[in-house]
Design an enzyme around this catalytic site. Structure first.
Site, PDB file in Angstrom:
ATOM      1  N   GLU A  49       0.828  -1.209   0.000  1.00  0.00           N
ATOM      2  CA  GLU A  49       0.000   0.000   0.000  1.00  0.00           C
ATOM      3  C   GLU A  49       0.865   1.265   0.000  1.00  0.00           C
ATOM      4  O   GLU A  49       0.592   2.216  -0.746  1.00  0.00           O
ATOM      5  CB  GLU A  49      -0.924   0.027   1.229  1.00  0.00           C
ATOM      6  CG  GLU A  49      -1.910  -1.132   1.295  1.00  0.00           C
ATOM      7  CD  GLU A  49      -1.397  -2.311   2.122  1.00  0.00           C
ATOM      8  OE1 GLU A  49      -0.186  -2.628   2.060  1.00  0.00           O
ATOM      9  OE2 GLU A  49      -2.223  -2.911   2.829  1.00  0.00           O
ATOM     10  N   CYS A  77      -2.418  -2.791   7.314  1.00  0.00           N
ATOM     11  CA  CYS A  77      -1.920  -2.746   8.689  1.00  0.00           C
ATOM     12  C   CYS A  77      -2.046  -1.296   9.187  1.00  0.00           C
ATOM     13  O   CYS A  77      -2.313  -0.395   8.394  1.00  0.00           O
ATOM     14  CB  CYS A  77      -0.464  -3.222   8.736  1.00  0.00           C
ATOM     15  SG  CYS A  77       0.714  -2.017   8.080  1.00  0.00           S
TER      16      CYS A  77
HETATM   17 ZN   LIG Z   1       1.111  -2.328   5.836  1.00  0.00          ZN
END
Ligand SMILES: [Zn+2]
Length: 150
Positions: A49, A77
């Site tokens: 990401e 995350c």
């Molecule tokens: Zn991450």
């Protein structure tokens, strides 16, 4: 999502990092695609990401990606979630969830606990020092006349 999955698989097969891929889309067009590169770069922040955001920002020549969406093969995350917020992206599509990822050894539950204030304090010491000196920087920024807010 299939393209994010393909990215993840490519990175995994080349041992670039874990099985994670992401793409950023604007107006139905893919702006960037990335996979986890933690192992090949020795960069613990090289999550799919984050890399997709960096690439999209470079392609679009702007840091505000509020007109973009991100597709990621796994639930972001906390670091990536923060990066997504900083990029002003307003929609996230994710495949597997954090429990699925924890089951194969990528357990980020400690970070969630820390954010909630439930983590064992011995895992990370955060010590506030020299606030006055550092505060001076903020004052200088606040008074800067040619600053660009982001
Ligand atoms: Zn991450």
């Amino acid at each position: 999502m299939q393209i994010a999955i393909d990215e993840a698989r490519e990175g995994m097969e080349h041992n670039h990092g874990g099985p994670f891929g992401a793409i950023i889309v604007k107006d139905g067009k893919i702006i960037s695609r990335a996979h986890n590169r933690v192992l090949v770069t020795n960069d613990p922040t090289a999550h799919a990401e984050v890399l997709a955001i960096r690439q999209a920002s470079e392609v679009l020549d702007k840091f505000d990606l509020s007109d973009c969406e991100i597709y990621t093969s796994s639930q972001p995350c906390p670091m990536c979630l923060a990066a997504i917020y900083w990029a002003r992206i307003t929609k996230v599509y994710f495949g597997t969830n954090k429990e699925d990822v924890a089951a194969i050894g990528f357990d980020d539950s400690l970070f969630y606990k820390f954010i909630r204030g439930d983590a064992d304090k011995s895992t990370l010491e955060i010590i506030n020092i020299d606030r006055k000196e550092c505060l001076e920087l903020l004052k200088e920024w606040d008074e800067k006349t040619d600053k660009e807010m982001y």
